[in-house]
Write an enzyme that holds these catalytic residues in place. Structure first.
Site, PDB file in Angstrom:
ATOM      1  N   TYR A 184       0.831  -1.199   0.000  1.00  0.00           N
ATOM      2  CA  TYR A 184       0.000   0.000   0.000  1.00  0.00           C
ATOM      3  C   TYR A 184       0.868   1.251   0.000  1.00  0.00           C
ATOM      4  O   TYR A 184       1.998   1.244   0.500  1.00  0.00           O
ATOM      5  CB  TYR A 184      -0.943   0.008   1.209  1.00  0.00           C
ATOM      6  CG  TYR A 184      -2.098  -0.939   1.070  1.00  0.00           C
ATOM      7  CD1 TYR A 184      -3.261  -0.566   0.400  1.00  0.00           C
ATOM      8  CD2 TYR A 184      -2.026  -2.234   1.584  1.00  0.00           C
ATOM      9  CE1 TYR A 184      -4.323  -1.438   0.259  1.00  0.00           C
ATOM     10  CE2 TYR A 184      -3.091  -3.119   1.440  1.00  0.00           C
ATOM     11  CZ  TYR A 184      -4.230  -2.712   0.778  1.00  0.00           C
ATOM     12  OH  TYR A 184      -5.282  -3.584   0.626  1.00  0.00           O
ATOM     13  N   GLU A 185       0.294   2.330  -0.513  1.00  0.00           N
ATOM     14  CA  GLU A 185       1.024   3.577  -0.704  1.00  0.00           C
ATOM     15  C   GLU A 185       1.569   4.157   0.593  1.00  0.00           C
ATOM     16  O   GLU A 185       2.540   4.909   0.588  1.00  0.00           O
ATOM     17  CB  GLU A 185       0.100   4.586  -1.382  1.00  0.00           C
ATOM     18  CG  GLU A 185       0.752   5.900  -1.764  1.00  0.00           C
ATOM     19  CD  GLU A 185      -0.230   6.842  -2.428  1.00  0.00           C
ATOM     20  OE1 GLU A 185       0.059   8.044  -2.453  1.00  0.00           O
ATOM     21  OE2 GLU A 185      -1.288   6.381  -2.916  1.00  0.00           O
ATOM     22  N   SER A 186       0.960   3.806   1.720  1.00  0.00           N
ATOM     23  CA  SER A 186       1.400   4.338   3.006  1.00  0.00           C
ATOM     24  C   SER A 186       2.690   3.699   3.498  1.00  0.00           C
ATOM     25  O   SER A 186       3.210   4.065   4.549  1.00  0.00           O
ATOM     26  CB  SER A 186       0.298   4.146   4.052  1.00  0.00           C
ATOM     27  OG  SER A 186      -0.179   2.813   4.043  1.00  0.00           O
ATOM     28  N   GLY A 187       3.233   2.730   2.752  1.00  0.00           N
ATOM     29  CA  GLY A 187       4.485   2.090   3.131  1.00  0.00           C
ATOM     30  C   GLY A 187       4.327   0.707   3.727  1.00  0.00           C
ATOM     31  O   GLY A 187       5.302   0.090   4.147  1.00  0.00           O
TER      32      GLY A 187
END
Length: 254
Positions: free
Chosen positions: A51-54
């Site tokens: 996911y883009e949040s890491g």
């Protein structure tokens, strides 16, 4: 099953099947998340979701409502800083499939997630790119799921190009790593292409949908594969898993 099939359920099931044999997926929130979680329970049990949040190797106990939802961290394989995620994981070529949604798409697979209408006075203002540009440029291939298939969403000319596909990027002198959009799942069927230099073409339709209907709902002269398959409808098991295990609270199923 007694409950009628919804468009969201159809799109999620069909999109999940496309992830068979894929190993790493960079998933957007919404239908891409639904499809990815269903694929984990069916055709791709070893899939690693990023996911883009890491968050890497996510195993959420329920569906995340945003990429910053704390549920993504629980039982995840790793949580890394976003510069590392984009600079090493994505740009390092470690993502098999970037899974995105969009408001508009063109024949080459470029996406609009910014505005519908004129930039200065749009009829709809959308969330924007997020990490879409990096996902498009660096994933080996990109899948897109579209809730609506009509002339405005499948546009000959995008109202705004948020996420250029590799064909458009190459015209500007930029060489992306990946093939760009290779599969598009819509309420009418599936469009596909192999990579740079090819337009999207119709390869499959849902039961009861004709090729002429898809062409009439597309804003360009849509190419059609020599053989257009009929998409198998969702099975009872797929729908049960989607409704009871993946999204029982109907966070995204609507």
């Amino acid at each position: 099953m007694s409950t009628p099939l919804t468009s969201s359920e159809l799109l999620s099931v069909v999109a999940s099947r496309e992830l068979a044999s894929r190993r790493t997926v960079f998933a957007g929130i919404g239908l891409p998340t639904l499809a990815t979680e269903l694929a984990r329970l069916t055709v791709a049990p070893d899939i690693e979701v990023v996911y883009e949040s890491g968050v890497c190797g996510a195993h959420p106990s329920r569906l995340p409502e945003t990429i910053a939802d704390a549920v993504l961290v629980t039982d995840a394989e790793a949580v890394i800083p976003m510069p590392v995620l984009f600079g090493c994981v994505l740009q390092g070529g470690h993502i098999d499939v970037g899974f995105l949604g969009a408001a508009q798409i063109d024949r080459w697979g470029s996406l609009n997630t910014s505005v519908i209408g004129d930039w200065d006075s749009p009829s709809v203002r959308l969330p924007g790119s997020g990490g879409g540009v990096e996902v498009m440029a660096n994933s080996r291939e990109v899948f897109v799921v579209m809730r609506r298939h009509h002339l405005r969403s499948f546009a000959a000319e995008l109202d705004f190009c948020t996420t250029p596909g590799p064909d458009r990027a190459l015209a500007e002198g930029i060489r992306p790593l990946g093939a760009g959009v290779t599969r598009v799942v819509t309420e009418l069927g599936i469009l596909a292409r192999e990579g740079v230099g090819e337009e999207l073409r119709l390869v499959a339709v849902h039961p009861g949908v004709t090729v002429d209907r898809v062409r009439a709902a597309t804003g360009w002269d849509l190419r059609v594969a020599g053989t257009v398959e009929e998409v198998p409808p969702p099975t009872r098991d797929e729908l049960r898993l989607l409704r009871e295990d993946v999204d029982p609270d109907r966070v995204y199923l609507r």
